[in-house]
Write a protein that holds these residues in place. Structure first.
Motif, PDB file in Angstrom:
ATOM      1  N   MET A   1       0.850  -1.339   0.160  1.00 42.72           N
ATOM      2  CA  MET A   1       0.033  -0.168  -0.039  1.00 42.72           C
ATOM      3  C   MET A   1       0.786   1.102  -0.114  1.00 42.72           C
ATOM      4  SD  MET A   1      -3.195   1.257   2.261  1.00 42.72           S
ATOM      5  CE  MET A   1      -2.239   1.518   4.047  1.00 42.72           C
ATOM      6  N   ALA A   2       0.553   2.106  -0.966  1.00 44.13           N
ATOM      7  CA  ALA A   2       1.251   3.695  -1.043  1.00 44.13           C
ATOM      8  C   ALA A   2       0.250   5.244  -0.586  1.00 44.13           C
ATOM      9  CB  ALA A   2       1.613   4.115  -2.405  1.00 44.13           C
ATOM     10  N   PHE A   3       0.865   5.755   0.223  1.00 44.49           N
ATOM     11  CA  PHE A   3       0.051   6.882   0.707  1.00 44.49           C
ATOM     12  C   PHE A   3       1.468   7.773   0.391  1.00 44.49           C
ATOM     13  CE2 PHE A   3       1.869   4.894   4.435  1.00 44.49           C
ATOM     14  CZ  PHE A   3       2.404   6.676   5.008  1.00 44.49           C
ATOM     15  N   SER A   4       0.793   9.181   0.769  1.00 42.03           N
ATOM     16  CA  SER A   4       1.339   9.697   0.204  1.00 42.03           C
ATOM     17  C   SER A   4       0.885  11.273   1.264  1.00 42.03           C
ATOM     18  CB  SER A   4       1.137  10.613  -0.622  1.00 42.03           C
ATOM     19  OG  SER A   4      -0.058  11.159  -1.479  1.00 42.03           O
ATOM     20  N   ILE A   5       2.667  12.235   2.308  1.00 42.06           N
ATOM     21  CA  ILE A   5       1.682  12.898   3.253  1.00 42.06           C
ATOM     22  C   ILE A   5       2.736  14.053   2.403  1.00 42.06           C
ATOM     23  CG2 ILE A   5       2.536  13.635   5.761  1.00 42.06           C
ATOM     24  CD1 ILE A   5       2.655  10.778   6.373  1.00 42.06           C
ATOM     25  N   ARG A   6       1.454  15.392   2.836  1.00 43.94           N
ATOM     26  CA  ARG A   6       1.917  16.460   2.492  1.00 43.94           C
ATOM     27  C   ARG A   6       2.224  17.334   3.788  1.00 43.94           C
ATOM     28  NH1 ARG A   6      -3.260  16.218  -0.192  1.00 43.94           N
ATOM     29  NH2 ARG A   6      -3.016  16.732  -2.531  1.00 43.94           N
ATOM     30  N   LEU A   7       4.068  18.202   3.988  1.00 33.76           N
ATOM     31  CA  LEU A   7       4.901  17.947   4.532  1.00 33.76           C
ATOM     32  C   LEU A   7       4.685  20.006   3.847  1.00 33.76           C
ATOM     33  CD1 LEU A   7       7.070  15.664   5.298  1.00 33.76           C
ATOM     34  CD2 LEU A   7       4.861  16.194   6.653  1.00 33.76           C
ATOM     35  N   ASN A   8       4.615  20.956   5.140  1.00 29.47           N
ATOM     36  CA  ASN A   8       5.462  22.071   4.912  1.00 29.47           C
ATOM     37  C   ASN A   8       7.177  22.013   4.622  1.00 29.47           C
ATOM     38  OD1 ASN A   8       6.432  22.222   7.503  1.00 29.47           O
ATOM     39  ND2 ASN A   8       4.730  23.421   8.098  1.00 29.47           N
ATOM     40  N   GLU A   9       7.349  22.875   4.514  1.00 31.33           N
ATOM     41  CA  GLU A   9       9.525  23.324   3.917  1.00 31.33           C
ATOM     42  C   GLU A   9      10.402  22.669   5.580  1.00 31.33           C
ATOM     43  OE1 GLU A   9      12.955  22.666   2.047  1.00 31.33           O
ATOM     44  OE2 GLU A   9      10.540  23.335   1.874  1.00 31.33           O
ATOM     45  N   GLU A  10       9.395  23.587   6.691  1.00 28.13           N
ATOM     46  CA  GLU A  10      10.051  22.570   7.752  1.00 28.13           C
ATOM     47  C   GLU A  10      10.138  21.641   8.735  1.00 28.13           C
ATOM     48  OE1 GLU A  10       9.684  24.608  12.854  1.00 28.13           O
ATOM     49  OE2 GLU A  10       9.154  25.917  10.712  1.00 28.13           O
ATOM     50  N   GLU A  11       8.805  21.217   7.731  1.00 21.85           N
ATOM     51  CA  GLU A  11       8.256  19.393   8.184  1.00 21.85           C
ATOM     52  C   GLU A  11       8.678  18.346   7.739  1.00 21.85           C
ATOM     53  OE1 GLU A  11       4.389  19.555   9.841  1.00 21.85           O
ATOM     54  OE2 GLU A  11       3.927  18.993   7.686  1.00 21.85           O
ATOM     55  N   ARG A  12       9.532  19.016   6.163  1.00 22.15           N
ATOM     56  CA  ARG A  12      10.273  18.282   5.511  1.00 22.15           C
ATOM     57  C   ARG A  12      12.014  17.507   5.804  1.00 22.15           C
ATOM     58  NH1 ARG A  12       9.534  14.199   1.341  1.00 22.15           N
ATOM     59  NH2 ARG A  12      11.861  14.028   0.724  1.00 22.15           N
ATOM     60  N   LYS A  13      12.273  19.304   6.155  1.00 25.26           N
ATOM     61  CA  LYS A  13      14.010  19.350   6.380  1.00 25.26           C
ATOM     62  C   LYS A  13      13.523  18.434   8.288  1.00 25.26           C
ATOM     63  CE  LYS A  13      15.115  23.754   5.155  1.00 25.26           C
ATOM     64  NZ  LYS A  13      14.848  25.185   5.568  1.00 25.26           N
ATOM     65  N   THR A  25      15.581   5.371   4.408  1.00 27.24           N
ATOM     66  CA  THR A  25      14.105   6.369   4.634  1.00 27.24           C
ATOM     67  C   THR A  25      13.539   7.241   4.308  1.00 27.24           C
ATOM     68  OG1 THR A  25      12.896   4.463   3.441  1.00 27.24           O
ATOM     69  CG2 THR A  25      15.205   4.762   1.646  1.00 27.24           C
ATOM     70  N   VAL A  26      13.217   8.299   4.237  1.00 27.18           N
ATOM     71  CA  VAL A  26      11.800   8.680   5.036  1.00 27.18           C
ATOM     72  C   VAL A  26      10.546   8.104   4.981  1.00 27.18           C
ATOM     73  CG1 VAL A  26      10.422  11.017   4.389  1.00 27.18           C
ATOM     74  CG2 VAL A  26      12.114  10.752   4.018  1.00 27.18           C
ATOM     75  N   GLY A  27      10.395   7.363   4.041  1.00 28.23           N
ATOM     76  CA  GLY A  27       9.406   6.147   3.389  1.00 28.23           C
ATOM     77  C   GLY A  27      10.036   5.028   4.836  1.00 28.23           C
ATOM     78  N   GLU A  28      11.044   5.444   4.782  1.00 25.10           N
ATOM     79  CA  GLU A  28      10.916   3.740   6.742  1.00 25.10           C
ATOM     80  C   GLU A  28      10.756   4.757   7.418  1.00 25.10           C
ATOM     81  OE1 GLU A  28      14.576   0.472   4.583  1.00 25.10           O
ATOM     82  OE2 GLU A  28      14.951   2.815   5.468  1.00 25.10           O
ATOM     83  N   ALA A  29      11.511   6.260   8.038  1.00 27.23           N
ATOM     84  CA  ALA A  29      11.347   7.051   9.196  1.00 27.23           C
ATOM     85  C   ALA A  29       9.868   6.987   9.450  1.00 27.23           C
ATOM     86  CB  ALA A  29      11.410   7.880   8.907  1.00 27.23           C
ATOM     87  N   PHE A  30       9.459   6.909   8.756  1.00 32.23           N
ATOM     88  CA  PHE A  30       7.111   7.471   8.788  1.00 32.23           C
ATOM     89  C   PHE A  30       6.590   5.904   9.579  1.00 32.23           C
ATOM     90  CE2 PHE A  30       7.178  10.780   7.002  1.00 32.23           C
ATOM     91  CZ  PHE A  30       6.650  12.300   7.534  1.00 32.23           C
ATOM     92  N   LYS A  31       6.984   4.452   8.565  1.00 37.91           N
ATOM     93  CA  LYS A  31       6.580   3.249   9.530  1.00 37.91           C
ATOM     94  C   LYS A  31       7.268   3.161  10.243  1.00 37.91           C
ATOM     95  CE  LYS A  31       6.922  -1.350   6.931  1.00 37.91           C
ATOM     96  NZ  LYS A  31       7.214  -2.471   5.988  1.00 37.91           N
ATOM     97  N   ARG A  32       8.708   3.434  10.489  1.00 35.66           N
ATOM     98  CA  ARG A  32       8.927   3.014  11.963  1.00 35.66           C
ATOM     99  C   ARG A  32       8.071   3.818  13.188  1.00 35.66           C
ATOM    100  NH1 ARG A  32      15.124   3.352  13.887  1.00 35.66           N
ATOM    101  NH2 ARG A  32      15.860   1.673  12.127  1.00 35.66           N
ATOM    102  N   ALA A  33       8.249   4.871  12.840  1.00 31.34           N
ATOM    103  CA  ALA A  33       7.022   5.895  14.060  1.00 31.34           C
ATOM    104  C   ALA A  33       5.748   5.687  14.120  1.00 31.34           C
ATOM    105  CB  ALA A  33       7.065   7.048  13.387  1.00 31.34           C
ATOM    106  N   LEU A  34       5.017   5.481  13.143  1.00 26.63           N
ATOM    107  CA  LEU A  34       4.164   4.725  13.364  1.00 26.63           C
ATOM    108  C   LEU A  34       3.806   3.153  14.193  1.00 26.63           C
ATOM    109  CD1 LEU A  34       0.685   4.863  12.058  1.00 26.63           C
ATOM    110  CD2 LEU A  34       1.511   3.800   9.842  1.00 26.63           C
ATOM    111  N   PHE A  35       4.199   2.699  13.833  1.00 25.15           N
ATOM    112  CA  PHE A  35       4.199   1.214  14.600  1.00 25.15           C
ATOM    113  C   PHE A  35       4.846   1.137  15.735  1.00 25.15           C
ATOM    114  CE2 PHE A  35       3.825  -0.621  10.083  1.00 25.15           C
ATOM    115  CZ  PHE A  35       2.972  -1.094   9.740  1.00 25.15           C
ATOM    116  N   GLU A  36       5.414   1.887  15.745  1.00 21.78           N
ATOM    117  CA  GLU A  36       5.773   2.166  17.356  1.00 21.78           C
ATOM    118  C   GLU A  36       4.943   2.812  18.496  1.00 21.78           C
ATOM    119  OE1 GLU A  36       9.712   4.746  17.583  1.00 21.78           O
ATOM    120  OE2 GLU A  36      10.952   2.719  16.821  1.00 21.78           O
ATOM    121  N   ARG A  37       4.222   4.129  17.621  1.00 19.45           N
ATOM    122  CA  ARG A  37       3.060   4.698  18.263  1.00 19.45           C
ATOM    123  C   ARG A  37       1.908   3.344  18.507  1.00 19.45           C
ATOM    124  NH1 ARG A  37       1.367   9.807  19.135  1.00 19.45           N
ATOM    125  NH2 ARG A  37      -0.580   8.887  20.458  1.00 19.45           N
TER     126      ARG A  37
END
Length: 73
Positions: A1-13, A25-37
């Protein structure tokens, strides 16, 4: 499954910096954060249910020092 997230410039940095710091990768970071939560919330729910049952059964906690005395430590 793929999805997109909109981030402002500060969030993206911040996300880019975090991912780079942890060599992922950014994808791995989001996936890790999601599953930890998810894991943390599940653990909390299990704890709260067990504690409610513990209290409902008339149990009370006691200082750890009492346990150490009881087991001879």
């Amino acid at each position: 499954m793929a999805f997109s997230i909109r981030l402002n410039e500060e969030e993206r940095k911040l996300v880019d910096s975090y991912a780079k710091l942890h060599s992922m990768t950014v994808g791995e970071a989001f996936k890790r954060a999601l599953f930890e939560r998810i894991d943390e919330e599940y653990d909390r729910a299990v704890f709260e249910e067990a504690y409610r049952d513990y209290v409902k059964d008339g149990k009370k906690s006691r200082p750890i020092s009492e346990l150490w005395k009881e087991v001879g430590v």
